[in-house]
Enzyme design. Structure first.
Site, PDB file in Angstrom:
ATOM      1  N   ARG A  64       0.807  -1.221   0.000  1.00 54.53           N
ATOM      2  CA  ARG A  64       0.000   0.000   0.000  1.00 54.53           C
ATOM      3  C   ARG A  64       0.841   1.272   0.000  1.00 54.53           C
ATOM      4  NH1 ARG A  64      -5.207  -1.341   0.546  1.00 54.53           N
ATOM      5  NH2 ARG A  64      -5.818   0.828   0.979  1.00 54.53           N
ATOM      6  N   HIS A 107       9.047   9.846 -18.736  1.00 52.54           N
ATOM      7  CA  HIS A 107       7.673   9.537 -18.374  1.00 52.54           C
ATOM      8  C   HIS A 107       7.137   8.442 -19.291  1.00 52.54           C
ATOM      9  CE1 HIS A 107       3.733   9.981 -16.698  1.00 52.54           C
ATOM     10  NE2 HIS A 107       3.195  10.246 -17.874  1.00 52.54           N
TER      11      HIS A 107
END
Length: 277
Positions: A64, A107
């Protein structure tokens, strides 16, 4: 290991798997960015950034945590595949807040084909939020935070995604009025080794932004929140807050409560933002 779609859907808060349609793509990307924060803190902490499917799933879903684009869009791409979408990665040059020569390809995003139409989808851009868009000259899309996006052909770089919106719904790099370039990309094939190389530069090069700035961001229902070093910004609808954090305990609490990033006190100290007591 096989992709655990049920665990991914639980992580993103989706009770039902979205269908492989344009609507399903928009729903999935939105849910991903509302729940999984963008962050580069492991880069600053000197931990390697692995972008294979198992490592990314273990970090972003099981543990998480968040991650940056090469992690986020690896996970998102695996989810698209598991849901029956046809998708492949692209590489992009980020122009948001850049003045000067063309930046490197730091990216990644996804090219998704639905019923013969190409779309761009991006669950991993940490500077702002753009909805999925059909790949067509002049195509526009409105984000829930009020920003608008436009796709234009670029004679040198192939395609340019432009943004027109309040800089309060960016990570601090937005500025100016009217359409501003966010990132450019081509449709050239991108292979695993291309992603590995770009990820290596992004996470290790001395001049990389991710080696010099501590970043966390997350999409809000009608806005965006970011933590850039100790500078905090939050805009959701007509509510806005900003400031400079001067206490490592407040920084750690902010990371946890808003971004869902839980770091040990010693890790926060190792980020080097606050002088030792």
């Amino acid at each position: 290991m096989p992709f655990d779609l049920s665990a991914y859907l639980a992580r993103t808060g989706l009770a039902v798997a979205p269908p492989p349609t344009a609507e399903g793509l928009a729903l999935l990307q939105r849910a991903h960015r509302l729940t999984i924060p963008f962050e580069n803190l492991d880069v600053i902490l000197g931990r390697g950034i692995a972008i294979d499917s198992d490592s990314v799933f273990a970090k972003l879903v099981t543990a998480r945590r968040g991650g940056y684009c090469f992690e986020q869009n690896r996970l998102f791409g695996d989810a698209l595949d598991a849901l029956g979408f046809v998708a492949r990665p692209l590489l992009a040059r980020v122009w948001l807040g850049i003045q000067g020569p063309p930046p490197p390809k730091t990216h990644t995003l996804s090219l998704v084909t639905i019923d013969g139409q190409c779309w761009i989808a991006d669950a991993g851009f940490g500077g702002s939020y753009a909805p999925p868009m059909p790949l067509a000259e002049g195509e526009t899309a409105d984000a829930p935070d009020g920003a608008r996006f436009r796709l234009m052909r670029d004679p040198l770089h192939g395609w340019m995604l432009e943004r027109d919106g309040d800089p309060a719904t960016t990570d601090g790099r937005g500025g100016g009025t009217g359409w501003q370039p966010q990132y450019s990309f081509s449709l050239d094939p991108v292979f695993t080794n291309d992603l590995i190389l770009s990820n290596h530069w992004t996470s290790t090069a001395p001049d990389s932004r991710f080696r010099n700035v501590r970043i966390a961001s997350i999409v809000l229902p009608q806005g965006f929140a970011s933590l850039t070093d100790a500078a905090y910004r939050r805009r959701n609808g007509d509510k806005e807050a900003s400031g400079e954090i001067g206490d490592p305990r407040v920084y750690r609490m902010r990371l946890s409560l808003l971004f869902g990033i839980d770091l040990a006190a010693e890790d926060v100290a190792a980020l080097g933002l606050f002088p030792a007591a």
